[in-house]
Design a protein around this motif. Structure first.
Motif, PDB file in Angstrom:
ATOM      1  N   GLY A 168       0.824  -1.209   0.000  1.00  0.00           N
ATOM      2  CA  GLY A 168       0.000   0.000   0.000  1.00  0.00           C
ATOM      3  C   GLY A 168       0.858   1.258   0.000  1.00  0.00           C
ATOM      4  N   TRP A 169       1.830   1.282   0.898  1.00  0.00           N
ATOM      5  CA  TRP A 169       2.644   2.497   1.026  1.00  0.00           C
ATOM      6  C   TRP A 169       3.572   2.697  -0.179  1.00  0.00           C
ATOM      7  CZ3 TRP A 169       7.915   2.953   3.678  1.00  0.00           C
ATOM      8  CH2 TRP A 169       8.350   4.289   3.647  1.00  0.00           C
ATOM      9  N   LEU A 170       4.381   1.686  -0.489  1.00  0.00           N
ATOM     10  CA  LEU A 170       5.412   1.870  -1.515  1.00  0.00           C
ATOM     11  C   LEU A 170       4.897   1.593  -2.932  1.00  0.00           C
ATOM     12  CD1 LEU A 170       8.481   0.318   0.344  1.00  0.00           C
ATOM     13  CD2 LEU A 170       7.983   2.741  -0.044  1.00  0.00           C
ATOM     14  N   VAL A 171       4.256   0.432  -3.105  1.00  0.00           N
ATOM     15  CA  VAL A 171       3.836   0.059  -4.461  1.00  0.00           C
ATOM     16  C   VAL A 171       2.712   0.973  -4.939  1.00  0.00           C
ATOM     17  CG1 VAL A 171       2.869  -1.773  -5.883  1.00  0.00           C
ATOM     18  CG2 VAL A 171       4.603  -2.318  -4.164  1.00  0.00           C
ATOM     19  N   ASP A 172       1.687   1.141  -4.099  1.00  0.00           N
ATOM     20  CA  ASP A 172       0.613   2.044  -4.509  1.00  0.00           C
ATOM     21  C   ASP A 172       1.111   3.490  -4.536  1.00  0.00           C
ATOM     22  OD1 ASP A 172      -1.327   0.073  -4.917  1.00  0.00           O
ATOM     23  OD2 ASP A 172      -1.789  -0.003  -2.784  1.00  0.00           O
ATOM     24  N   GLY A 173       2.030   3.822  -3.638  1.00  0.00           N
ATOM     25  CA  GLY A 173       2.606   5.172  -3.648  1.00  0.00           C
ATOM     26  C   GLY A 173       3.336   5.443  -4.961  1.00  0.00           C
ATOM     27  N   ALA A 174       4.153   4.484  -5.390  1.00  0.00           N
ATOM     28  CA  ALA A 174       4.864   4.636  -6.662  1.00  0.00           C
ATOM     29  C   ALA A 174       3.873   4.687  -7.822  1.00  0.00           C
ATOM     30  CB  ALA A 174       5.847   3.477  -6.859  1.00  0.00           C
ATOM     31  N   ALA A 175       2.841   3.850  -7.729  1.00  0.00           N
ATOM     32  CA  ALA A 175       1.836   3.848  -8.798  1.00  0.00           C
ATOM     33  C   ALA A 175       1.160   5.211  -8.889  1.00  0.00           C
ATOM     34  CB  ALA A 175       0.803   2.754  -8.551  1.00  0.00           C
ATOM     35  N   ILE A 176       0.866   5.817  -7.747  1.00  0.00           N
ATOM     36  CA  ILE A 176       0.205   7.120  -7.768  1.00  0.00           C
ATOM     37  C   ILE A 176       1.108   8.171  -8.409  1.00  0.00           C
ATOM     38  CG2 ILE A 176      -0.713   8.992  -6.337  1.00  0.00           C
ATOM     39  CD1 ILE A 176      -1.681   6.876  -4.362  1.00  0.00           C
ATOM     40  N   VAL A 177       2.386   8.169  -8.018  1.00  0.00           N
ATOM     41  CA  VAL A 177       3.316   9.136  -8.607  1.00  0.00           C
ATOM     42  C   VAL A 177       3.379   8.956 -10.127  1.00  0.00           C
ATOM     43  CG1 VAL A 177       5.752   9.792  -8.747  1.00  0.00           C
ATOM     44  CG2 VAL A 177       4.679   9.438  -6.518  1.00  0.00           C
ATOM     45  N   ASN A 178       3.357   7.708 -10.553  1.00  0.00           N
ATOM     46  CA  ASN A 178       3.362   7.393 -11.978  1.00  0.00           C
ATOM     47  C   ASN A 178       2.065   7.816 -12.657  1.00  0.00           C
ATOM     48  OD1 ASN A 178       5.110   6.326 -13.844  1.00  0.00           O
ATOM     49  ND2 ASN A 178       5.254   4.360 -12.786  1.00  0.00           N
ATOM     50  N   GLN A 179       0.957   7.639 -11.940  1.00  0.00           N
ATOM     51  CA  GLN A 179      -0.349   7.748 -12.580  1.00  0.00           C
ATOM     52  C   GLN A 179      -0.946   9.146 -12.541  1.00  0.00           C
ATOM     53  OE1 GLN A 179      -2.605   4.671 -10.671  1.00  0.00           O
ATOM     54  NE2 GLN A 179      -1.465   3.049 -11.668  1.00  0.00           N
ATOM     55  N   VAL A 180      -0.553   9.937 -11.544  1.00  0.00           N
ATOM     56  CA  VAL A 180      -1.132  11.280 -11.461  1.00  0.00           C
ATOM     57  C   VAL A 180      -0.893  12.072 -12.755  1.00  0.00           C
ATOM     58  CG1 VAL A 180      -0.848  13.514 -10.321  1.00  0.00           C
ATOM     59  CG2 VAL A 180      -1.336  11.489  -8.971  1.00  0.00           C
ATOM     60  N   PRO A 181       0.311  12.036 -13.325  1.00  0.00           N
ATOM     61  CA  PRO A 181       0.480  12.772 -14.590  1.00  0.00           C
ATOM     62  C   PRO A 181      -0.359  12.192 -15.726  1.00  0.00           C
ATOM     63  CG  PRO A 181       2.617  12.290 -13.595  1.00  0.00           C
ATOM     64  CD  PRO A 181       1.600  11.490 -12.844  1.00  0.00           C
ATOM     65  N   LEU A 182      -0.721  10.908 -15.621  1.00  0.00           N
ATOM     66  CA  LEU A 182      -1.537  10.302 -16.678  1.00  0.00           C
ATOM     67  C   LEU A 182      -2.957  10.848 -16.673  1.00  0.00           C
ATOM     68  CD1 LEU A 182      -0.367   6.583 -16.471  1.00  0.00           C
ATOM     69  CD2 LEU A 182       0.183   8.242 -18.247  1.00  0.00           C
ATOM     70  N   CYS A 183      -3.366  11.479 -15.566  1.00  0.00           N
ATOM     71  CA  CYS A 183      -4.679  12.136 -15.529  1.00  0.00           C
ATOM     72  C   CYS A 183      -4.725  13.262 -16.563  1.00  0.00           C
ATOM     73  CB  CYS A 183      -4.969  12.725 -14.146  1.00  0.00           C
ATOM     74  SG  CYS A 183      -5.072  11.520 -12.833  1.00  0.00           S
ATOM     75  N   ARG A 184      -3.556  13.696 -17.038  1.00  0.00           N
ATOM     76  CA  ARG A 184      -3.503  14.778 -18.030  1.00  0.00           C
ATOM     77  C   ARG A 184      -3.099  14.256 -19.408  1.00  0.00           C
ATOM     78  NH1 ARG A 184       0.741  18.136 -16.210  1.00  0.00           N
ATOM     79  NH2 ARG A 184       0.021  19.712 -17.659  1.00  0.00           N
ATOM     80  N   CYS A 185      -3.190  12.949 -19.574  1.00  0.00           N
ATOM     81  CA  CYS A 185      -2.861  12.322 -20.855  1.00  0.00           C
ATOM     82  C   CYS A 185      -3.727  12.901 -21.977  1.00  0.00           C
ATOM     83  CB  CYS A 185      -3.101  10.818 -20.726  1.00  0.00           C
ATOM     84  SG  CYS A 185      -3.092   9.939 -22.283  1.00  0.00           S
ATOM     85  N   SER A 186      -3.159  12.945 -23.189  1.00  0.00           N
ATOM     86  CA  SER A 186      -3.890  13.559 -24.304  1.00  0.00           C
ATOM     87  C   SER A 186      -5.069  12.713 -24.780  1.00  0.00           C
ATOM     88  CB  SER A 186      -2.937  13.807 -25.480  1.00  0.00           C
ATOM     89  OG  SER A 186      -2.369  12.580 -25.902  1.00  0.00           O
ATOM     90  N   TYR A 187      -5.109  11.434 -24.405  1.00  0.00           N
ATOM     91  CA  TYR A 187      -6.238  10.609 -24.851  1.00  0.00           C
ATOM     92  C   TYR A 187      -7.354  10.650 -23.795  1.00  0.00           C
ATOM     93  CZ  TYR A 187      -8.946   6.869 -26.865  1.00  0.00           C
ATOM     94  OH  TYR A 187      -9.977   6.158 -27.419  1.00  0.00           O
ATOM     95  N   GLY A 188      -8.477  11.215 -24.169  1.00  0.00           N
ATOM     96  CA  GLY A 188      -9.571  11.482 -23.238  1.00  0.00           C
ATOM     97  C   GLY A 188     -10.000  10.307 -22.366  1.00  0.00           C
ATOM     98  N   PRO A 189     -10.367   9.153 -22.959  1.00  0.00           N
ATOM     99  CA  PRO A 189     -10.843   8.047 -22.117  1.00  0.00           C
ATOM    100  C   PRO A 189      -9.811   7.568 -21.089  1.00  0.00           C
ATOM    101  CG  PRO A 189     -11.514   7.696 -24.384  1.00  0.00           C
ATOM    102  CD  PRO A 189     -10.607   8.899 -24.398  1.00  0.00           C
ATOM    103  N   TYR A 190      -8.525   7.598 -21.472  1.00  0.00           N
ATOM    104  CA  TYR A 190      -7.477   7.179 -20.531  1.00  0.00           C
ATOM    105  C   TYR A 190      -7.362   8.208 -19.399  1.00  0.00           C
ATOM    106  CZ  TYR A 190      -2.958   4.980 -19.236  1.00  0.00           C
ATOM    107  OH  TYR A 190      -1.929   4.330 -18.602  1.00  0.00           O
ATOM    108  N   ALA A 191      -7.351   9.482 -19.764  1.00  0.00           N
ATOM    109  CA  ALA A 191      -7.245  10.539 -18.753  1.00  0.00           C
ATOM    110  C   ALA A 191      -8.398  10.444 -17.759  1.00  0.00           C
ATOM    111  CB  ALA A 191      -7.237  11.910 -19.430  1.00  0.00           C
TER     112      ALA A 191
END
Lengths: 358, 106
Positions: A168-191
């Motif tokens: 939860g702390w490390l793996v999900d933490g790393a995933a969040i750091v990775n994924q937060v910028p993907l919220c701004r991905c240029s492809y609408g459904p993915y974002a």
């Protein structure tokens, strides 16, 4: 507060996950703002489609499923979203391993909810991938055949209850750091899928942190268990950000397409900078003798994970790769009769309705 | 919103478990909003799956599920031409009209 403001660890780590959640909300606001800025609809009949696509992306507008897009953009997205979806589905296994042995009813209920969330995230992402013209059946088959990959991290075993905390702390933490910028991905459904995923992911990280905090403040045996699990999960978590920038094959093009916003190394640094203070509060040691603040860089120097090990795990030779795939294949095969029964029932009902209508 | 409607007709589509588009009313007083899609063999299971997938945190008070294949979408390629008729009718907006000073309740 999105962008390049993550080099101030002292300020930023005060409320690290709150800060990330803030970024998710900012990405959501940006999505709405981009929509509100509007622009003309499709390309003019004689307009160059590639130029039109580039213009939409450069204007921070979203590409939507029925828009023209370069084939390579479509292929990249399918590969990335599918791999992401597969990771969520396989990611249920390491934690699912502890559902039956959670130390209390409360922890069991929380873990069940978390694993159910992972299934949900996989389904949001499969749905996003399907908008690109690939079917669910194909995606499932690609995973089962081993022709598409999932995150290397889920090929490590969960040996103790503390591992559920470290995930939860490390793996999900790393995933969040990775994924937060993907919220701004240029492809609408993915974002849009990522915004939803990140909001839910924040609970995952906090529940893991709480488990570790409880253990780290418990008996010496519990403390040791917590420390052992951080020792084992730290470097594999750093490896989740992928190979170093120099060796990353997909990065440059993905950045240009605004699928990706930051390089692997930038994100890894950000994660390390966040974790140091969180580890201090846990009273647990990050297993890196060379971890120290670099005043010049305004960031922590740290030891890189073993990228040879990463490549070995990705290529199928990690501690649990075979077990994970065998489990997934068995689960899929064991569920076949349920899918068939539901389909037969639906067909029968549809037939009855037609008879009544006639 | 109806972006997936063409998907249902594609080859390789799961024949016995079609795609459904899910719309959720978040609270009383709001309209249903598209939240995503899912596969289910029939409407009843689509509703149950939608509940489990899209309202795990009380995000809704009502759900619609619609077979994706039943949605007809306008194409973005035609957007200019398709929506053109509305483009030159500024007089449909109240801001088009000049109101003399001093007029109340208008």
């Amino acid at each position: 507060m999105y962008g390049n403001d993550f080099s101030a660890p002292n300020g930023a780590t005060d409320e690290a996950s709150g800060g990330l959640l803030g970024e998710v909300e900012a990405a959501e606001a940006e999505l709405r703002a981009a929509a509100a800025r509007g622009r003309r609809g499709g390309p003019a009949p004689d307009e160059d489609l590639a130029a039109y696509f580039a213009e939409v992306v450069d204007a921070e507008q979203k590409i939507e499923p029925r828009d023209w897009m370069p084939d390579a953009y479509r292929r990249t997205l399918i590969r990335q979203i599918a791999q992401h979806a597969h990771s969520e589905i396989i990611g249920m296994q390491p934690e699912g391993n502890w559902i039956s042995r959670a130390p209390s009813l409360k922890r069991k209920a929380i873990l069940l909810a978390k694993v159910q969330d992972e299934a949900g995230h996989g389904l949001y992402l499969y749905a996003a991938a399907e908008t690109l013209g690939i079917s669910r059946d194909e995606l499932v088959q690609l995973l089962l055949d081993g022709r598409q990959k999932y995150s290397s991290i889920f090929n490590y075993p969960t040996l103790s209850w503390a591992d559920v905390g470290a995930i939860g702390w490390l793996v999900d933490g790393a995933a969040i750091v990775n994924q937060v910028p993907l919220c701004r991905c240029s492809y609408g459904p993915y974002a849009r899928a990522m915004i939803r995923v990140c909001k839910e992911e924040s609970f995952h990280q906090r529940q893991g942190y709480e488990i570790l905090h409880t253990l780290a403040h418990g008996t010496p045996a519990q403390q040791a268990m917590a420390q052992d699990s951080v020792d084992r999960w730290w470097y594999p978590s750093l490896a989740m950000f992928g190979p170093p920038d120099g060796d990353s094959t997909h990065s440059a093009q993905s950045m240009a397409w605004k699928i990706k916003r930051f390089s692997n190394d930038d994100l890894r640094q950000r994660f390390v900078d966040m974790c140091v203070q969180q580890a201090e509060i846990l009273g647990l040691r990050i297993p890196d003798a060379d971890l120290r603040w670099n005043d010049e860089r305004q960031a922590y120097d740290y030891t890189q994970p073993d990228y040879d090990e990463l490549m070995q795990v990705i290529s199928g030779d990690g501690p649990c790769n075979r077990e994970r795939m065998a489990h997934r294949r068995a689960a899929h095969a064991d569920g076949a009769w349920v899918r068939e029964a539901a389909a037969a029932y639906a067909a029968k009902r549809a037939g009855q309705k037609e008879t009544v209508a006639a | 919103m109806s972006e997936r409607s063409e998907q249902a007709k594609q080859p390789g589509m799961t024949s016995h478990s079609p795609l459904w588009e899910v719309f959720v009313r978040a609270r009383r007083g709001l309209s249903h909003t598209h939240v995503g899609s899912l596969h289910a063999p029939d409407a009843e299971l689509a509703l149950r799956n939608a509940r489990d997938l899209y309202t795990r945190r009380q995000e809704g008070v009502s759900i619609w599920v619609v077979p994706a294949g039943a949605i007809t979408a306008s194409s973005p390629d035609e957007k200019d031409a398709f929506f053109d008729p509305a483009a030159d009718k500024v007089y449909r907006h109240p801001t088009f009209y000049e109101v003399p000073d001093g007029v109340a309740h208008l």
